[in-house]
Design a protein around this motif. Structure first.
Motif, PDB file in Angstrom:
ATOM      1  N   ARG A  71      17.056 -28.650  17.210  1.00 14.95           N
ATOM      2  CA  ARG A  71      17.176 -27.893  17.186  1.00 14.95           C
ATOM      3  C   ARG A  71      17.357 -28.047  18.778  1.00 14.95           C
ATOM      4  NH1 ARG A  71      13.270 -27.047  13.577  1.00 14.95           N
ATOM      5  NH2 ARG A  71      12.940 -25.149  12.659  1.00 14.95           N
ATOM      6  N   ASP A  72      17.968 -26.450  19.233  1.00 13.93           N
ATOM      7  CA  ASP A  72      18.947 -27.151  21.151  1.00 13.93           C
ATOM      8  C   ASP A  72      17.934 -25.902  21.452  1.00 13.93           C
ATOM      9  OD1 ASP A  72      19.901 -27.045  23.290  1.00 13.93           O
ATOM     10  OD2 ASP A  72      22.409 -27.927  22.294  1.00 13.93           O
ATOM     11  N   ASN A  73      17.453 -25.560  22.441  1.00 10.53           N
ATOM     12  CA  ASN A  73      17.759 -23.672  23.005  1.00 10.53           C
ATOM     13  C   ASN A  73      18.317 -23.309  23.891  1.00 10.53           C
ATOM     14  OD1 ASN A  73      15.082 -23.583  21.885  1.00 10.53           O
ATOM     15  ND2 ASN A  73      13.052 -24.741  23.228  1.00 10.53           N
ATOM     16  N   GLU A  74      19.467 -24.232  24.165  1.00 13.11           N
ATOM     17  CA  GLU A  74      20.337 -23.631  24.467  1.00 13.11           C
ATOM     18  C   GLU A  74      21.914 -23.281  23.836  1.00 13.11           C
ATOM     19  OE1 GLU A  74      21.293 -25.855  28.435  1.00 13.11           O
ATOM     20  OE2 GLU A  74      19.460 -25.984  29.037  1.00 13.11           O
ATOM     21  N   SER A  75      21.383 -23.675  22.561  1.00 15.08           N
ATOM     22  CA  SER A  75      22.825 -23.282  21.728  1.00 15.08           C
ATOM     23  C   SER A  75      23.561 -22.180  21.547  1.00 15.08           C
ATOM     24  CB  SER A  75      21.964 -23.023  20.199  1.00 15.08           C
ATOM     25  OG  SER A  75      21.469 -21.763  19.691  1.00 15.08           O
ATOM     26  N   ALA A  76      24.679 -22.502  20.978  1.00 20.12           N
ATOM     27  CA  ALA A  76      25.633 -21.322  21.600  1.00 20.12           C
ATOM     28  C   ALA A  76      24.883 -20.104  20.857  1.00 20.12           C
ATOM     29  CB  ALA A  76      26.999 -21.623  21.057  1.00 20.12           C
ATOM     30  N   LEU A  77      24.451 -20.061  19.292  1.00 21.03           N
ATOM     31  CA  LEU A  77      23.999 -19.061  18.174  1.00 21.03           C
ATOM     32  C   LEU A  77      22.980 -18.612  18.850  1.00 21.03           C
ATOM     33  CD1 LEU A  77      24.427 -17.895  15.372  1.00 21.03           C
ATOM     34  CD2 LEU A  77      22.543 -19.369  14.796  1.00 21.03           C
TER      35      LEU A  77
ATOM     36  N   GLU B 103      16.883  -5.771   5.569  1.00 21.29           N
ATOM     37  CA  GLU B 103      18.071  -6.648   6.900  1.00 21.29           C
ATOM     38  C   GLU B 103      19.277  -6.736   6.719  1.00 21.29           C
ATOM     39  OE1 GLU B 103      18.106 -10.544   9.391  1.00 21.29           O
ATOM     40  OE2 GLU B 103      16.960 -10.034   8.097  1.00 21.29           O
ATOM     41  N   GLN B 104      20.152  -6.185   7.047  1.00 20.65           N
ATOM     42  CA  GLN B 104      21.719  -6.144   6.600  1.00 20.65           C
ATOM     43  C   GLN B 104      22.571  -7.717   6.913  1.00 20.65           C
ATOM     44  OE1 GLN B 104      24.009  -2.646   7.752  1.00 20.65           O
ATOM     45  NE2 GLN B 104      22.657  -1.309   7.390  1.00 20.65           N
ATOM     46  N   ALA B 105      23.327  -7.716   6.591  1.00 22.69           N
ATOM     47  CA  ALA B 105      24.372  -8.954   6.730  1.00 22.69           C
ATOM     48  C   ALA B 105      24.597  -9.018   8.122  1.00 22.69           C
ATOM     49  CB  ALA B 105      25.400  -8.885   6.584  1.00 22.69           C
ATOM     50  N   TYR B 106      24.589 -10.359   8.581  1.00 19.10           N
ATOM     51  CA  TYR B 106      24.438 -10.708  10.432  1.00 19.10           C
ATOM     52  C   TYR B 106      25.995 -10.959  10.370  1.00 19.10           C
ATOM     53  CZ  TYR B 106      24.884 -13.252  14.779  1.00 19.10           C
ATOM     54  OH  TYR B 106      24.567 -13.252  15.919  1.00 19.10           O
ATOM     55  N   ARG B 107      26.139  -9.514  11.601  1.00 20.43           N
ATOM     56  CA  ARG B 107      27.739  -9.685  12.080  1.00 20.43           C
ATOM     57  C   ARG B 107      27.937 -10.581  13.265  1.00 20.43           C
ATOM     58  NH1 ARG B 107      29.868  -9.577   7.065  1.00 20.43           N
ATOM     59  NH2 ARG B 107      29.116  -7.542   6.806  1.00 20.43           N
ATOM     60  N   PRO B 108      28.256 -11.804  13.821  1.00 24.10           N
ATOM     61  CA  PRO B 108      28.644 -12.591  15.037  1.00 24.10           C
ATOM     62  C   PRO B 108      29.329 -11.538  16.176  1.00 24.10           C
ATOM     63  CG  PRO B 108      28.699 -13.681  13.216  1.00 24.10           C
ATOM     64  CD  PRO B 108      29.332 -12.835  12.546  1.00 24.10           C
TER      65      PRO B 108
ATOM     66  N   CYS C  18      19.985 -19.507   6.502  1.00 25.91           N
ATOM     67  CA  CYS C  18      21.783 -19.392   6.136  1.00 25.91           C
ATOM     68  C   CYS C  18      22.282 -18.163   6.864  1.00 25.91           C
ATOM     69  CB  CYS C  18      21.823 -20.356   4.760  1.00 25.91           C
ATOM     70  SG  CYS C  18      20.730 -21.964   4.246  1.00 25.91           S
ATOM     71  N   ALA C  19      21.646 -17.533   6.716  1.00 29.15           N
ATOM     72  CA  ALA C  19      22.633 -16.310   7.180  1.00 29.15           C
ATOM     73  C   ALA C  19      23.185 -16.551   8.899  1.00 29.15           C
ATOM     74  CB  ALA C  19      21.423 -14.588   7.071  1.00 29.15           C
ATOM     75  N   PHE C  20      22.179 -17.243   9.283  1.00 22.27           N
ATOM     76  CA  PHE C  20      22.505 -17.417  10.519  1.00 22.27           C
ATOM     77  C   PHE C  20      22.865 -18.899  11.261  1.00 22.27           C
ATOM     78  CE2 PHE C  20      19.213 -14.734  10.260  1.00 22.27           C
ATOM     79  CZ  PHE C  20      19.626 -13.807  10.993  1.00 22.27           C
ATOM     80  N   THR C  21      22.741 -20.086  10.946  1.00 20.94           N
ATOM     81  CA  THR C  21      23.251 -21.076  10.716  1.00 20.94           C
ATOM     82  C   THR C  21      23.734 -22.315   9.557  1.00 20.94           C
ATOM     83  OG1 THR C  21      22.787 -23.358  11.813  1.00 20.94           O
ATOM     84  CG2 THR C  21      20.140 -21.637  10.999  1.00 20.94           C
TER      85      THR C  21
END
Length: 273
Positions: free
Chosen positions: A126-132, A268-273, A243-246
């Motif tokens: 886990r990285d609190n500065e992750s790009a995601l 909840e709908q599909a995540y759109r980055p 898994c919808a996010f990472t």
């Protein structure tokens, strides 16, 4: 995951006391807050499978586990896997890390913990500065619709469900029975899992929105245990698995029994980055 589940269930407990719409909005806000929090699922930035013996970690490219550039020393330490036990060795100090627990090794902005899947062990980063996390654009929801808040008949009929995860690994999980309900003039069933009698019910399901309006790997829904032979399925609180996010999570997939032949445009709908 335990923290997310507790937030969801705490909100669910309020649902019958009035103010359904306001409580649903509060629940959705809690859902997004938990994702964005320090150590939340949006911070999961790596998953490294351990080999028996020593596994070095640090930012240098020749480590077994390579950490994000600038986040830690080049040679930060070693994880040792021996006979099913994982030990972290950092600065000459040893520490046993229990898999799938709150145990974590903190390293600046990073947290490293152990998971066990199908007899294999891995380090979850886990990285609190992750790009995601930095680039997260927020969740999208179907409009609230009480039509999809359904009182289902619960039939106590214990059985074992075979649950496969996104890695292709499978496990047997206890199901206490099934929830039966009517939607689109069809009688449908959903089978939850619950480890112990009296535990909340956990439903993993697909419907005909999956892979289109909603996440293709299905969605999750928690409910309170059945009361007087009934359970409330509020699909407005159906939500995406991690898994919808990472790509670094190991989510369970819906069992064949929970693939519904109807659309459920709620939650909840599909995540759109």
């Amino acid at each position: 995951m335990a923290r997310v589940c507790s937030l969801l269930l705490a909100a669910t407990a309020l649902a019958g006391s009035g103010g359904w719409l306001a409580e649903l909005q509060q629940w959705r806000e809690r859902r997004e807050t938990s994702l964005k929090a320090d150590g939340g699922w949006l911070t999961v930035a790596g998953l490294s499978w351990l080999r028996e013996g020593a596994n070095t970690f640090g930012t240098a490219a020749d480590n077994a586990i390579v950490l994000p550039e600038g986040s830690a020393p080049a040679r930060a330490g070693t994880f040792e896997l021996r006979a099913g036990q994982v030990t972290a060795l950092v600065d000459g100090r040893r520490r046993v890390l229990r898999p799938d627990s709150d145990d974590a090794l903190s390293l600046g902005r990073l947290q490293l913990s152990v998971i066990r899947r199908g007899g294999r062990y891995a380090i979850r980063l886990r990285d609190n500065e992750s790009a995601l996390r930095r680039e997260f654009k927020g969740l999208r929801w179907f409009p609230p619709d009480e039509h999809y808040r359904i009182t289902a008949r619960f039939v106590a009929q214990p059985r074992t469900l075979r649950i496969v995860n996104v890695l292709g690994q499978s496990e047997e999980r206890r199901s206490p029975g099934y929830a039966e309900f009517t939607l689109e003039n069809r009688t449908l069933r959903l089978y939850p899992v619950a480890d112990r009698p009296g535990d909340p019910l956990f439903f993993i399901f697909r419907d005909r929105t999956s892979g289109r309006e909603t996440y293709g790997g299905g969605r999750f829904l928690y409910t309170e245990p059945p009361r007087n032979g009934a359970v409330t399925l509020d699909f407005n609180r159906a939500y995406n698995p991690p898994c919808a996010f990472t790509p670094y999570s190991t989510c369970p997939l819906p069992p064949k029994e929970n693939r519904l032949p109807v659309r459920i445009p709620a939650g909840e709908q599909a995540y759109r980055p």
